[in-house]
Design an enzyme around this catalytic site. Structure first.
Site, PDB file in Angstrom:
ATOM      1  N   LYS A  42      36.186  36.877  30.564  1.00  0.00           N
ATOM      2  CA  LYS A  42      36.843  38.253  30.281  1.00  0.00           C
ATOM      3  C   LYS A  42      37.248  38.337  28.724  1.00  0.00           C
ATOM      4  O   LYS A  42      37.765  37.303  28.151  1.00  0.00           O
ATOM      5  CB  LYS A  42      38.139  38.411  30.992  1.00  0.00           C
ATOM      6  CG  LYS A  42      37.744  38.568  32.601  1.00  0.00           C
ATOM      7  CD  LYS A  42      38.928  38.778  33.230  1.00  0.00           C
ATOM      8  CE  LYS A  42      38.589  39.005  34.872  1.00  0.00           C
ATOM      9  NZ  LYS A  42      37.793  40.076  35.169  1.00  0.00           N
ATOM     10  N   GLU A  62      33.762  36.835  41.145  1.00  0.00           N
ATOM     11  CA  GLU A  62      33.991  35.817  41.955  1.00  0.00           C
ATOM     12  C   GLU A  62      34.666  36.044  43.369  1.00  0.00           C
ATOM     13  O   GLU A  62      34.404  35.297  44.226  1.00  0.00           O
ATOM     14  CB  GLU A  62      34.765  34.736  41.032  1.00  0.00           C
ATOM     15  CG  GLU A  62      36.169  34.854  41.130  1.00  0.00           C
ATOM     16  CD  GLU A  62      36.720  36.285  40.534  1.00  0.00           C
ATOM     17  OE1 GLU A  62      35.880  37.180  39.679  1.00  0.00           O
ATOM     18  OE2 GLU A  62      37.753  36.817  40.783  1.00  0.00           O
ATOM     19  N   ARG A 101      33.949  38.157  45.365  1.00  0.00           N
ATOM     20  CA  ARG A 101      33.137  38.546  46.677  1.00  0.00           C
ATOM     21  C   ARG A 101      32.667  37.436  47.203  1.00  0.00           C
ATOM     22  O   ARG A 101      32.211  36.982  48.350  1.00  0.00           O
ATOM     23  CB  ARG A 101      32.113  39.466  46.288  1.00  0.00           C
ATOM     24  CG  ARG A 101      31.185  39.068  45.203  1.00  0.00           C
ATOM     25  CD  ARG A 101      30.502  40.115  44.462  1.00  0.00           C
ATOM     26  NE  ARG A 101      31.434  40.974  43.381  1.00  0.00           N
ATOM     27  CZ  ARG A 101      31.097  42.181  42.918  1.00  0.00           C
ATOM     28  NH1 ARG A 101      29.950  42.499  42.936  1.00  0.00           N
ATOM     29  NH2 ARG A 101      31.812  42.875  42.224  1.00  0.00           N
TER      30      ARG A 101
END
Ligand code: BES
Ligand code: MN
Ligand code: ZN
Length: 497
Positions: free
Chosen positions: A274, A346, A348
């Site tokens: 990120k 991640e 899910r």
């Protein structure tokens, strides 16, 4: 953090010291016991209200200092809105929050609140008490110098007509309030302090309330084939855990209700890392797991007559030489193969195995999962509603109603074959991201692949569990969203049924 607020009840008795609170509705003078209090001041209500610009609107107030004829040193008159309005439970919680805000604003140490109006039923007064506590909450565990209201204890006495009934209602509602506060505390904890094992240890503490807590470690999960969850965990030095909490308050052998939470204790994005700005917020990526833990606390603390399971997948998503890569293909416990196209999708993966495991082992009546799953849900709905996705009309309707009653509001989002197509993969059964369009919906389609047609709902709480705007009942960064909602869902639809 125990909020330093104490709430008691007393019979109607305006002989109070400190701050005395009475209510007046829009365009009206105080009534009942509040009217008697006002009369003893000898002041003309209309004159003072007009001078203060007070019209009785919800949230408005004026005060009279050291009034003659009253033992209290401050008389606080609060607006209760239009008579008859504000009868919903969430409006009463907001009223309690607003009251706490006013009391903290005037630095009251103790307050007496006259609550004998007819509308003030025990359930509603219990909501007001919940609102008081939730508004008073601060997370200041790491501040050497506490904020003022953190140091000063606030004691509030609610003067009511039917004390035993109100006491019982408050005690019952307090279980969920403690659950909300537990969830807030967990979400606030910094990620160096609350890792996977530390979170699991917090869940273990529920054994003190009669909850059975079980943990699956990495070896156990590998044996079960939970390679989707393990794929997320493999880049971190912290070992994963699947924690299973069981509250058996219902009939023996009755199928349980199941609640599943995303517990990513820190989400760096992994190799698909990120951007730096705001990454510290990703300590709260376990908000779903925190809500599930808070809910199990609530159900056990009030001895709910229901069988319920909480399952939380605890992992950390980090980039490292052992981390999963874009391009990797993982085989989930269900047998479905997943192409990783973005390691930042991640949550899910964690839920895929947690959901499959839950339905496989427990054959629940339904599964509700909570997850800070997508930034896209905030783009769609802002901070005022969590996203609701469901394969079951009845469960969806029950959740929407619980949302309105508690003020933890949900908005139903669509599912469908056209969205499901967006997660088809060239090389595996599915891929873990459908890209930018409909980002929260494709995430839900992904989860749906792992529920095996069990009645299911997915709550995407990414925009409501953390960093959401303050409200009457929450002034802190983490809201504890989901605990009150699901306690209400259980209470209104599943107990003793
Ligand atoms: N944990 C994030 C979602 C999130 C964002 C939670 C902001 C709370 C606040 C999740 O794991 C994530 O990174 N989602 C990606 C999905 C994308 C890679 C398909 C997102 O939302 O960008
Ligand atoms: Mn992510
Ligand atoms: Zn995440």
């Amino acid at each position: 953090m125990p909020s330093r607020i104490e709430i008691k009840t007393a019979a109607l008795n305006p002989e109070a010291t400190g701050t005395l609170v009475i209510y007046a509705s829009e365009g009206a003078e105080p009534i009942g016991a509040a009217a008697a209090v006002w009369q003893s001041t000898g002041l003309d209500f209309k004159t003072l209200a007009a001078a203060a610009g007070f019209k009785g609107k919800q949230g408005s107030a004026f005060e009279v200092l050291a009034p003659h004829g009253v033992t209290a040193d401050r008389l606080l008159v609060l607006g209760s809105g239009k008579a008859g309005e504000g009868t919903s439970l969430s409006a009463w919680a907001d009223r309690g929050g607003s009251l706490a805000g006013k009391l903290m604003g005037v630095r009251a140490g103790n307050a007496a609140v006259i609550l004998d109006e007819e509308a003030a039923t025990p359930d509603r007064v219990a909501e007001l008490a919940a609102g008081l506590k939730l508004r008073h909450y601060r997370f200041d565990a790491y501040k050497a110098k506490k904020e003022d209201n953190g140091d000063a204890a606030l004691s509030v006495t609610l003067h009511v007509a039917d004390r035993p009934a109100v006491d019982a209602a408050i005690a019952d509602r307090d279980a969920a309030t403690s659950g909300t506060i537990l969830a807030r505390d967990l979400v606030h904890q910094p990620p160096n302090v609350l890792g996977t094992l530390e979170f699991a240890a917090e869940a273990e503490k529920l054994t003190g309330l009669g909850v059975d807590v079980e943990q699956l470690d990495e070896a156990a999960m590998r044996k079960l084939g939970m390679n989707a969850l393990l794929g997320v965990a493999q880049g971190s030095a912290r070992p994963p855990r699947l924690v299973i909490m069981r509250w058996n308050g219902g009939k023996a052998g009755e199928a349980p209700l199941a609640f599943i939470g995303k517990g990513v204790v820190f989400d760096s994005g992994g190799i698909s890392i990120k951007p730096g700005l705001g990454m510290e917020d990703m300590k709260g990526d376990m908000g779903g797991a925190a809500a599930v833990t808070g809910l199990l606390h609530a159900l056990a603390a009030r001895k709910a007559r229901v069988n319920a399971i909480g399952v939380i997948g605890l992992v950390e998503n980090m980039p490292s030489g052992t981390a999963m890569r874009p391009g990797d293909i993982l085989t989930a416990m269900s047998g479905t193969t997943i192409e990783i196209v973005n390691t930042d999708a991640e949550g899910r993966l964690v839920l895929a195995d947690a959901l499959w495991y839950t339905q496989d082992r427990f054959k629940p009546r339904f599964m509700v999962n909570l997850a800070t799953l997508t930034g896209a849900i905030g783009v769609a709905l802002g901070n005022d509603h969590a996203g609701l996705f469901s394969n079951n009309e009845e469960l969806a309707a029950q959740l929407l109603a619980a949302g309105l009653a508690t003020g933890e509001k949900l908005w139903r989002m669509p599912l469908g074959a056209a969205y499901d197509k967006l997660i088809e993969s060239r090389f595996a059964d599915i891929k873990n991201s459908g890209g930018r369009p409909a980002g929260s919906i494709t995430a839900a389609q992904f989860l749906k692949r792992f529920v095996n047609d069990v009645p299911w709902a997915h709550l995407d709480i990414a925009a409501v569990a953390l960093a959401s705007p303050t409200s009457e009942t929450n002034q802190s960064w983490a809201s504890g969203f989901g605990v009150a909602l699901l306690d209400r869902l259980v209470r209104d639809n599943f107990e003793g049924k």
